[in-house]
Write a protein that holds these residues in place. Structure first.
Motif, PDB file in Angstrom:
ATOM      1  N   SER A 255       0.807  -1.225   0.000  1.00  0.00           N
ATOM      2  CA  SER A 255       0.000   0.000   0.000  1.00  0.00           C
ATOM      3  C   SER A 255       0.840   1.275   0.000  1.00  0.00           C
ATOM      4  CB  SER A 255      -0.921   0.011   1.221  1.00  0.00           C
ATOM      5  OG  SER A 255      -0.146  -0.010   2.408  1.00  0.00           O
ATOM      6  N   GLY A 256       2.158   1.149  -0.081  1.00  0.00           N
ATOM      7  CA  GLY A 256       3.014   2.341  -0.136  1.00  0.00           C
ATOM      8  C   GLY A 256       2.734   3.165  -1.385  1.00  0.00           C
ATOM      9  N   PRO A 257       3.354   4.339  -1.486  1.00  0.00           N
ATOM     10  CA  PRO A 257       3.026   5.248  -2.591  1.00  0.00           C
ATOM     11  C   PRO A 257       3.568   4.815  -3.950  1.00  0.00           C
ATOM     12  CG  PRO A 257       4.798   6.138  -1.246  1.00  0.00           C
ATOM     13  CD  PRO A 257       4.316   4.919  -0.548  1.00  0.00           C
ATOM     14  N   GLY A 258       4.556   3.927  -3.969  1.00  0.00           N
ATOM     15  CA  GLY A 258       5.190   3.570  -5.237  1.00  0.00           C
ATOM     16  C   GLY A 258       4.906   2.143  -5.660  1.00  0.00           C
ATOM     17  N   THR A 259       5.714   1.678  -6.613  1.00  0.00           N
ATOM     18  CA  THR A 259       5.605   0.290  -7.017  1.00  0.00           C
ATOM     19  C   THR A 259       6.102  -0.599  -5.882  1.00  0.00           C
ATOM     20  OG1 THR A 259       7.857   0.193  -7.876  1.00  0.00           O
ATOM     21  CG2 THR A 259       6.132   0.947  -9.403  1.00  0.00           C
ATOM     22  N   LEU A 260       5.815  -1.876  -5.984  1.00  0.00           N
ATOM     23  CA  LEU A 260       6.287  -2.822  -4.971  1.00  0.00           C
ATOM     24  C   LEU A 260       7.798  -2.710  -4.777  1.00  0.00           C
ATOM     25  CD1 LEU A 260       5.278  -5.460  -3.332  1.00  0.00           C
ATOM     26  CD2 LEU A 260       6.381  -6.714  -5.181  1.00  0.00           C
ATOM     27  N   PHE A 261       8.523  -2.504  -5.893  1.00  0.00           N
ATOM     28  CA  PHE A 261       9.986  -2.462  -5.842  1.00  0.00           C
ATOM     29  C   PHE A 261      10.482  -1.232  -5.086  1.00  0.00           C
ATOM     30  CE2 PHE A 261       8.394  -3.969  -9.983  1.00  0.00           C
ATOM     31  CZ  PHE A 261       8.574  -5.318  -9.771  1.00  0.00           C
ATOM     32  N   ASP A 262       9.847  -0.092  -5.353  1.00  0.00           N
ATOM     33  CA  ASP A 262      10.244   1.132  -4.647  1.00  0.00           C
ATOM     34  C   ASP A 262       9.819   1.083  -3.183  1.00  0.00           C
ATOM     35  OD1 ASP A 262      11.476   2.261  -6.842  1.00  0.00           O
ATOM     36  OD2 ASP A 262       9.641   3.210  -7.554  1.00  0.00           O
ATOM     37  N   ASN A 263       8.632   0.537  -2.920  1.00  0.00           N
ATOM     38  CA  ASN A 263       8.172   0.446  -1.525  1.00  0.00           C
ATOM     39  C   ASN A 263       9.090  -0.445  -0.694  1.00  0.00           C
ATOM     40  OD1 ASN A 263       6.016   2.043  -2.238  1.00  0.00           O
ATOM     41  ND2 ASN A 263       4.590   0.326  -2.488  1.00  0.00           N
ATOM     42  N   LEU A 264       9.685  -1.449  -1.361  1.00  0.00           N
ATOM     43  CA  LEU A 264      10.590  -2.352  -0.651  1.00  0.00           C
ATOM     44  C   LEU A 264      11.845  -1.633  -0.167  1.00  0.00           C
ATOM     45  CD1 LEU A 264      10.638  -5.709  -2.656  1.00  0.00           C
ATOM     46  CD2 LEU A 264      10.531  -5.507  -0.177  1.00  0.00           C
ATOM     47  N   PHE A 265      12.364  -0.759  -1.011  1.00  0.00           N
ATOM     48  CA  PHE A 265      13.681  -0.183  -0.715  1.00  0.00           C
ATOM     49  C   PHE A 265      13.660   1.309  -0.389  1.00  0.00           C
ATOM     50  CE2 PHE A 265      14.568  -3.819  -3.570  1.00  0.00           C
ATOM     51  CZ  PHE A 265      15.331  -4.576  -2.687  1.00  0.00           C
ATOM     52  N   CYS A 266      12.529   1.929  -0.528  1.00  0.00           N
ATOM     53  CA  CYS A 266      12.469   3.382  -0.273  1.00  0.00           C
ATOM     54  C   CYS A 266      11.405   3.741   0.759  1.00  0.00           C
ATOM     55  CB  CYS A 266      12.174   4.147  -1.561  1.00  0.00           C
ATOM     56  SG  CYS A 266      13.325   3.834  -2.882  1.00  0.00           S
ATOM     57  N   GLY A 267      10.811   2.740   1.386  1.00  0.00           N
ATOM     58  CA  GLY A 267       9.757   3.025   2.351  1.00  0.00           C
ATOM     59  C   GLY A 267      10.323   3.565   3.652  1.00  0.00           C
ATOM     60  N   HIS A 268       9.440   3.881   4.564  1.00  0.00           N
ATOM     61  CA  HIS A 268       9.862   4.330   5.888  1.00  0.00           C
ATOM     62  C   HIS A 268       8.705   4.059   6.848  1.00  0.00           C
ATOM     63  CE1 HIS A 268       7.280   7.880   5.415  1.00  0.00           C
ATOM     64  NE2 HIS A 268       7.737   7.932   4.171  1.00  0.00           N
ATOM     65  N   ASN A 277      16.206  -0.325   3.215  1.00  0.00           N
ATOM     66  CA  ASN A 277      16.736   0.821   2.457  1.00  0.00           C
ATOM     67  C   ASN A 277      18.234   0.678   2.227  1.00  0.00           C
ATOM     68  OD1 ASN A 277      14.228   1.959   2.441  1.00  0.00           O
ATOM     69  ND2 ASN A 277      14.634   3.476   4.014  1.00  0.00           N
ATOM     70  N   LYS A 278      18.925   0.105   3.248  1.00  0.00           N
ATOM     71  CA  LYS A 278      20.378  -0.034   3.151  1.00  0.00           C
ATOM     72  C   LYS A 278      20.781  -1.198   2.243  1.00  0.00           C
ATOM     73  CE  LYS A 278      20.615   1.807   7.805  1.00  0.00           C
ATOM     74  NZ  LYS A 278      20.637   1.459   9.226  1.00  0.00           N
ATOM     75  N   LEU A 279      19.808  -2.011   1.852  1.00  0.00           N
ATOM     76  CA  LEU A 279      20.099  -3.121   0.937  1.00  0.00           C
ATOM     77  C   LEU A 279      19.602  -2.824  -0.475  1.00  0.00           C
ATOM     78  CD1 LEU A 279      19.072  -6.096   3.297  1.00  0.00           C
ATOM     79  CD2 LEU A 279      21.384  -5.372   2.706  1.00  0.00           C
ATOM     80  N   ASP A 280      19.344  -1.571  -0.738  1.00  0.00           N
ATOM     81  CA  ASP A 280      18.837  -1.161  -2.051  1.00  0.00           C
ATOM     82  C   ASP A 280      19.816  -1.599  -3.145  1.00  0.00           C
ATOM     83  OD1 ASP A 280      17.799   0.090  -4.260  1.00  0.00           O
ATOM     84  OD2 ASP A 280      17.496   2.024  -3.280  1.00  0.00           O
ATOM     85  N   PRO A 281      19.354  -2.385  -4.127  1.00  0.00           N
ATOM     86  CA  PRO A 281      20.267  -2.834  -5.201  1.00  0.00           C
ATOM     87  C   PRO A 281      20.805  -1.679  -6.028  1.00  0.00           C
ATOM     88  CG  PRO A 281      17.975  -3.391  -5.698  1.00  0.00           C
ATOM     89  CD  PRO A 281      17.996  -2.921  -4.283  1.00  0.00           C
ATOM     90  N   CYS A 282      20.194  -0.498  -5.926  1.00  0.00           N
ATOM     91  CA  CYS A 282      20.717   0.660  -6.668  1.00  0.00           C
ATOM     92  C   CYS A 282      22.094   1.065  -6.158  1.00  0.00           C
ATOM     93  CB  CYS A 282      19.752   1.839  -6.554  1.00  0.00           C
ATOM     94  SG  CYS A 282      18.236   1.609  -7.505  1.00  0.00           S
ATOM     95  N   HIS A 283      22.481   0.577  -4.962  1.00  0.00           N
ATOM     96  CA  HIS A 283      23.823   0.865  -4.461  1.00  0.00           C
ATOM     97  C   HIS A 283      24.894   0.035  -5.170  1.00  0.00           C
ATOM     98  CE1 HIS A 283      21.701   2.054  -0.445  1.00  0.00           C
ATOM     99  NE2 HIS A 283      21.613   2.995  -1.358  1.00  0.00           N
ATOM    100  N   ALA A 284      24.472  -0.998  -5.887  1.00  0.00           N
ATOM    101  CA  ALA A 284      25.439  -1.851  -6.598  1.00  0.00           C
ATOM    102  C   ALA A 284      26.048  -1.072  -7.759  1.00  0.00           C
ATOM    103  CB  ALA A 284      24.744  -3.110  -7.118  1.00  0.00           C
ATOM    104  N   ARG A 285      27.331  -1.273  -7.947  1.00  0.00           N
ATOM    105  CA  ARG A 285      28.027  -0.564  -9.024  1.00  0.00           C
ATOM    106  C   ARG A 285      28.621  -1.566 -10.004  1.00  0.00           C
ATOM    107  NH1 ARG A 285      25.931   3.472  -7.550  1.00  0.00           N
ATOM    108  NH2 ARG A 285      25.004   3.000  -9.537  1.00  0.00           N
ATOM    109  N   SER A 286      28.346  -1.347 -11.281  1.00  0.00           N
ATOM    110  CA  SER A 286      28.983  -2.135 -12.339  1.00  0.00           C
ATOM    111  C   SER A 286      28.843  -1.326 -13.626  1.00  0.00           C
ATOM    112  CB  SER A 286      28.317  -3.509 -12.499  1.00  0.00           C
ATOM    113  OG  SER A 286      27.081  -3.390 -13.173  1.00  0.00           O
ATOM    114  N   LYS A 287      29.698  -1.609 -14.546  1.00  0.00           N
ATOM    115  CA  LYS A 287      29.669  -0.868 -15.818  1.00  0.00           C
ATOM    116  C   LYS A 287      28.322  -1.044 -16.512  1.00  0.00           C
ATOM    117  CE  LYS A 287      32.112  -0.434 -20.211  1.00  0.00           C
ATOM    118  NZ  LYS A 287      33.220  -0.952 -21.047  1.00  0.00           N
ATOM    119  N   ARG A 288      27.816  -2.289 -16.461  1.00  0.00           N
ATOM    120  CA  ARG A 288      26.558  -2.575 -17.169  1.00  0.00           C
ATOM    121  C   ARG A 288      25.373  -1.849 -16.532  1.00  0.00           C
ATOM    122  NH1 ARG A 288      26.707  -8.506 -18.539  1.00  0.00           N
ATOM    123  NH2 ARG A 288      27.226  -8.545 -16.350  1.00  0.00           N
TER     124      ARG A 288
END
Length: 528
Positions: A255-268, A277-288
């Motif tokens: 029921s969060g404001p975003g998609t399931l994926f955003d609610n998982l990692f950007c909720g509060h 939030n600290k396990l957000d896959p957006c923190h992963a770094r790779s060239k691809r």
């Protein structure tokens, strides 16, 4: 009742979140009855009740929200004729008494009667009662004290059944099993008429975010990925996962404001969501991944991605614009076969190497038998390349000039005082001692041939720090808890190494060796 109202009953803020032995609303009772997953704790309690109705006290203990009340609600009717129940030992409903005085009264009634008593109580409240309960109940206080110290009572008149004794996760090879959370998610999403949530989902507006998020949650591979994420949060942030915590978490991601994926990692709004939030896959770094995000932010999409995006819009109603949301989708759906599987190309970039390694090392310590050569080699590699290397590098961080087989003992006036230290794994200990909890395993080191240091508790955070130190990282104040553990290991080793008869003193490129000649009662100094 609408789909949204049904989902809202999962929230810990819902009026239906706490169970009592009294009546609940018809809808809430139906939903709780449907969602209930019989746990090993309930089986242990009913087995104890079936075994004997002799006079005794059975404590069902755990933490707030782990389901004690719900267990009592289910079994109360069947056992009420033979057992007395005291459901909520954390509170007093008498305004003139506190919870401890209420328990004093309850135990007084128990002693005056002939019936057994079943008490649902939080671990914290057990500690409070041990400290402040009436002295006339010293026998009960002593039993509680022994239980809290990890020495279960051998007296049959006091039985403790603890939720903590039944872990919510188990490791089986590369599989992370969640014997409670997995079935609970399956029940929430089960496509059956008996599921009140699914029945309302079918009637809901398919264009709403809630509808779309629930449809995503119904994908089994997504449920498995969420279970793995909860396991990581449990390991890394010591996240406590009760039934109420999980249900509230499901409410938030749906029921969060975003998609399931955003609610998982950007909720509060809860510790669990903050941890994720600290396990957000957006923190992963790779060239691809970086290239994808740059191109997506400029609207430069590949043809394969356009095909994948169109399929996602058609199947789940997703209208995602933010590149970061796509990365989260790639992570959560990485095991899902979907469309042209465009997202599979990012699997390697989104791997959680730290947790994979921890799982591997934990199982090596659990399964070690001593006869498997491959197992033994893998363990030796962990000790040599990870643990011993990190301990030595950390100990020598202020004297990088000394040899790698040396252990720094001090550096007075710029002179590095060191000695040779040979650290080896003490694998013989592993044959008899297996990890009891998933949150850590104990490593055993031997210094030289004779000296053993105390067991080293290896957590995910400790392992992460070891990896980083071996990669050149210098710990700082942000690592204080884990660094304290590492310093304790270094001090243990240092106490043993100091006993050596040969010390090295080095300043710059100049090195001297000090040899304690006990026969001649003199110190021999040699320039190296």
């Amino acid at each position: 009742m609408s789909f949204g109202q049904t989902i809202e009953m999962l929230s810990k803020g819902s009026a239906q979140a706490v169970t009592t032995l009294g009546s609940a609303s018809k809808e809430a009772a139906k939903l709780k009855k449907y969602l209930y997953v019989r746990t090993p704790v309930e089986k242990a309690l009913t087995t104890a009740l079936d075994d004997s109705n002799a006079k005794r006290i059975l404590f069902l203990c755990g933490s707030s929200g782990d389901g004690k009340s719900e267990v009592f609600r289910r079994i109360h009717k069947k056992y009420a004729s033979a057992f007395d129940f005291h459901l909520d030992a954390t509170h007093s409903f008498d305004p003139g008494k506190n919870a401890i005085q209420t328990l004093d009264d309850r135990f007084r009634e128990y002693k005056a009667a002939e019936r057994p008593l079943v008490v649902g109580i939080n671990i914290g409240m057990l500690g409070n009662y041990e400290a402040d309960g009436a002295e006339e109940h010293i026998d009960i206080k002593n039993a509680i004290s022994n239980f809290l110290k990890g020495h279960p009572s051998t007296e049959s008149q006091f039985v403790f059944i603890n939720f903590e004794s039944y872990p919510k996760f188990a490791l089986n090879g590369k599989q992370i099993e969640a014997p409670f959370i997995g079935p609970l998610l399956r029940r929430i999403c089960d496509e059956s008429e008996s599921n009140p949530i699914y029945a309302e989902f079918l009637k809901s507006d398919p264009n709403t975010r809630l509808h779309q998020n629930f449809k995503l949650l119904c994908v089994p591979e997504i449920q498995d990925r969420i279970c793995a994420l909860l396991f990581y949060a449990h390991l890394k942030f010591d996240q406590f996962l009760t039934a109420r915590t999980i249900l509230d978490f499901v409410f938030q991601i749906l029921s969060g404001p975003g998609t399931l994926f955003d609610n998982l990692f950007c909720g509060h709004g809860s510790e669990l969501v903050d941890s994720l939030n600290k396990l957000d896959p957006c923190h992963a770094r790779s060239k691809r991944l970086d290239l994808f995000q740059v191109k997506a932010s400029l609207g430069l999409y590949e043809e394969d991605f356009n095909e994948f995006r169109t399929a996602a819009e058609k199947e789940f109603g997703l209208t995602v614009k933010e590149p970061r949301t796509w990365v989260r989708l790639f992570y959560i759906m990485q095991e899902v076969e979907f469309s042209n599987n465009y997202h599979h190309q990012f699997r390697e970039d989104l791997k959680r190497d730290l947790f994979d390694k921890y799982r591997e090392f934990w199982q090596l310590h659990r399964d070690y038998e001593g006869s498997d050569k491959a197992q033994k080699n893998a363990l030796r590699s962990f000790y040599k390349d990870t643990l011993v290397s990190a301990v030595t590098r950390f100990a020598n961080r202020f004297a990088p000039e000394i040899r790698r087989d040396r252990f720094l003992l001090g550096k007075p006036n710029g002179y590095a005082l060191s000695a040779t230290a040979t650290m080896q794994p003490d694998l013989s200990k592993l044959e008899n001692i297996a990890p009891l909890q998933l949150r850590f395993f104990e490593a055993y080191l031997r210094v030289g041939h004779e000296h053993h240091i105390r067991a080293v508790p290896i957590t995910v955070n400790f392992l992460e720090l070891a990896f980083r130190i071996n990669a050149g990282y210098r710990p700082n104040t942000h690592d204080k808890t884990t660094v304290v553990q590492l310093e304790e290991v270094v001090e243990d080793v240092r106490r043993i190494v100091k006993q050596t008869q040969c010390l090295s003193v080095q300043k710059g490129d100049i090195e001297w060796e000090l040899i304690d000649d006990e026969v001649e009662d003199e110190i021999i100094v040699e320039r190296r």
